[in-house]
Scaffold this active site. Structure first.
Site, PDB file in Angstrom:
ATOM      1  N   GLU A   1       0.697  -1.311  -0.059  1.00  0.00           N
ATOM      2  CA  GLU A   1       0.033   0.205   0.024  1.00  0.00           C
ATOM      3  C   GLU A   1       0.883   1.273   0.086  1.00  0.00           C
ATOM      4  OE1 GLU A   1      -3.942  -0.475   2.241  1.00  0.00           O
ATOM      5  OE2 GLU A   1      -2.315  -1.348   3.719  1.00  0.00           O
TER       6      GLU A   1
ATOM      7  N   HIS B   1      -5.834 -11.391   5.234  1.00  0.00           N
ATOM      8  CA  HIS B   1      -5.957 -11.459   3.897  1.00  0.00           C
ATOM      9  C   HIS B   1      -4.908 -12.275   3.259  1.00  0.00           C
ATOM     10  CE1 HIS B   1      -8.658  -8.254   4.677  1.00  0.00           C
ATOM     11  NE2 HIS B   1      -7.762  -7.198   4.889  1.00  0.00           N
TER      12      HIS B   1
HETATM   13  C1  BG6 Z   1      -8.038  -3.661   5.952  1.00  0.00           C
HETATM   14  C2  BG6 Z   1      -6.751  -3.219   6.720  1.00  0.00           C
HETATM   15  O1  BG6 Z   1      -8.333  -4.788   6.239  1.00  0.00           O
HETATM   16  O2  BG6 Z   1      -7.504  -3.877   4.438  1.00  0.00           O
HETATM   17  C3  BG6 Z   1      -6.332  -1.762   6.161  1.00  0.00           C
HETATM   18  O3  BG6 Z   1      -7.396  -3.274   7.957  1.00  0.00           O
HETATM   19  C4  BG6 Z   1      -5.945  -1.906   4.682  1.00  0.00           C
HETATM   20  O4  BG6 Z   1      -5.056  -1.598   6.965  1.00  0.00           O
HETATM   21  C5  BG6 Z   1      -6.933  -2.569   3.918  1.00  0.00           C
HETATM   22  O5  BG6 Z   1      -5.559  -0.415   4.334  1.00  0.00           O
HETATM   23  C6  BG6 Z   1      -6.822  -2.641   2.493  1.00  0.00           C
HETATM   24  O6  BG6 Z   1      -7.863  -2.941   1.905  1.00  0.00           O
HETATM   25  P1  BG6 Z   1      -7.674  -2.783   0.192  1.00  0.00           P
HETATM   26  O7  BG6 Z   1      -9.093  -3.352  -0.134  1.00  0.00           O
HETATM   27  O8  BG6 Z   1      -7.882  -1.265  -0.251  1.00  0.00           O
HETATM   28  O9  BG6 Z   1      -6.676  -3.492  -0.465  1.00  0.00           O
END
Ligand code: BG6
Length: 505
Positions: free
Chosen positions: A236, A260
């Site tokens: 990210e 995840h």
């Molecule tokens: C969440 C986390 O589960 O997923 C966050 O708590 C993270 O920290 C987010 O930023 C990322 O999700 P996505 O769908 O934007 O990749």
């Protein structure tokens, strides 16, 4: 559910619409509800996927009435909806929006909620069916669950279903997740509990199953005889935003590695399910999670980091310890990389390198399988200097798709072999846009389809893989990395120790 007696219930081509029901959201004023849940409800309504008899109830402490709540819901949906705005769709939804004001320890408020549900049953024909979404901190779960138990709200009967949706984090370690699971299971039956891991709602994650099990091409080489290593990356570029309170207590491993990333690993490594059903898919994933091994040499193969001040996309970015609300001496990790093993016949000896981090150069999630090099090349060594490993990369986001990397002759009179890429992009092959993860998952909750929701045993097996890392890291300083870099040096050294490198997606 609207059913056609002539249709095979396994036929998934026609959209399925849930039975009349209500969705009750606890924590309706929070970020998740505003940015994800309310827009998802609107998008489903807009796509004609909600039953005509549907009601939305919000529960929170704010001193609001139905009208104020409907206004908040409208603003949130309008701002974040994926599909075009149609006032008439919203108007229809708004007529069955209710707000119940109260705190979680307020018996009276829960009695009112039970009453509102009963009333909607008569006035809106919701049939007594309801899903309760706990979009609240886990510390609040016990009191809310007890209230639901006390008022009989949690009881499914042959005439009506009652379901509960629980958001991650499911606990903070194995003992606390067990406690949480016991608590939820004491109030709801296992089939009525839906644990959300929104990565499983992503289209490309589901495509991984299609890619593997609908084709003949990949499965024969999907094992340790052919695969050299697997890299799963969730990078990210953002920092922690306004979530310091949560994040500083949590860290990258508990926030996303435990859920995840390990779910992505499970889907990558699992055996073919007997059928595409919740029971069978979850059973296969669980087997993988139970077979996950943590590195014995943690000092080399379990690295955590924390971002320092740096530059991202031409902008100066603060260090983690300077973020609002973060302890200036915090040792919480914003980056984690681990080499896991999967101790099965298919995967023994193949390293699964998982990494995640905030403030990395770009937002990208991918699963990359790197294949063994050819045992013999009938070319001069100089001809193949630029030839790497064949790779299959499943891009989860953004630019969703699949890329196959292999060697090809460079045009010209000399023999020179170099890597090229064959690319499949969702955006180019399909005209339909993918639904948002929450849209898909919310619909599945209302349909009672648990395929994309981890079972409690999966959650516990995942914690069993994370707890030893947390124990090892406790009391240590995370390795620093500059915002805008691909993580700490120690993570590079971790792969270099085995003669490999991280991909630069
Ligand atoms: C969440 C986390 O589960 O997923 C966050 O708590 C993270 O920290 C987010 O930023 C990322 O999700 P996505 O769908 O934007 O990749």
């Amino acid at each position: 559910m609207t059913t056609n007696p002539l249709r095979d219930p396994r036929d998934r081509r026609l959209p399925r619409v849930p039975e009349p029901c209500a969705l009750v959201v606890f924590g309706i004023t929070g970020d998740l509800a505003r940015k994800n849940l309310l827009p998802a409800v609107y998008d489903l309504a807009n796509r004609g996927l909600l039953p005509t008899n549907f009601a939305l109830l919000g529960f929170a402490r704010r001193d609001w009435g139905d009208v104020e709540f409907a206004e908040l819901a409208r603003t949130a949906a309008r701002e974040h909806a994926r599909t075009p705005w149609r006032e008439e769709v919203w108007e229809r939804l708004a007529s069955s929006v209710r707000f119940v004001q109260g705190s979680f320890d307020d018996d009276n408020a829960f009695d009112q909620l039970a009453h509102a549900l009963a009333e909607l049953e008569g006035s809106h024909g919701i049939g007594g069916n309801a899903a309760f979404y706990l979009s609240i901190p886990p510390a609040m779960f016990p009191v809310v669950l007890k209230q639901m138990q006390r008022t009989g709200m949690a009881d499914s009967t042959p005439d009506r279903w009652r379901r509960v949706v629980v958001e991650k984090p499911f606990g903070t370690d194995l003992p606390s997740s067990r406690e949480l699971n016991e608590l939820v299971d004491a109030v709801f039956s296992a089939d009525d509990v839906f644990r959300i891991d929104h990565y499983l709602g992503k289209e490309t994650v589901q495509n991984l199953l299609a890619l593997r099990f609908a084709n003949t091409l990949f499965e024969p080489i999907w094992n340790g005889h052919h695969v050299d290593s697997v890299q799963i990356t969730m990078a990210e570029d953002v920092g922690i935003g306004g979530r310091a309170g949560f994040y500083d207590q949590t860290g990258a491993a508990r926030d996303v590695l435990q859920n995840h990333l390990l779910q992505l690993l499970a889907l990558t490594a699992m055996e073919e399910p007997v059928e595409f059903s919740a029971e069978e898919i979850r059973t296969e994933k669980l087997k993988v999670l139970r077979a996950v091994s943590v590195p014995t040499d943690m000092a080399t193969f379990a690295v955590r980091g924390q971002y320092e001040q740096g530059w991202l996309a031409g902008q100066r970015a603060r260090g983690y310890r300077q973020e609002d609300g973060v302890d200036p001496d915090s040792t919480t990790e914003t980056y984690a990389a681990v080499r896991f093993g999967v101790e099965t016949r298919r995967w023994a000896g193949v390293p699964f390198y998982l990494r995640t981090g905030k403030r990395l150069p770009r937002r990208v999630t991918e699963i990359a399988l790197s294949f063994r090099k050819a045992p013999h090349l009938p070319f001069a060594p100089t001809d193949t200097e630029e030839l790497g490993h064949n790779q299959l990369v499943i891009r989860v986001q953004p630019d969703e798709g699949v890329t196959l990397k292999f060697g090809s002759k460079v045009p010209g009179s000399v023999m020179e072999v170099r890597d090229v890429a064959m690319v499949f992009l969702y955006g180019e092959q399909f005209t339909e846009a993918s639904p948002e993860a929450y849209e898909r998952l919310l619909l599945d909750v209302l349909l009672g389809d648990a395929t994309l929701f981890p079972r409690n045993a999966e959650v516990e097996a995942s914690w069993a893989a994370i707890d030893p890392l947390e124990e090892f890291w406790a009391g240590t300083e995370p390795h620093p990395y500059r915002a805008g870099e691909w993580g700490p040096r120690a993570a590079e050294e971790m792969l270099a120790a085995e003669g490999r490198q991280w991909r630069r997606p």
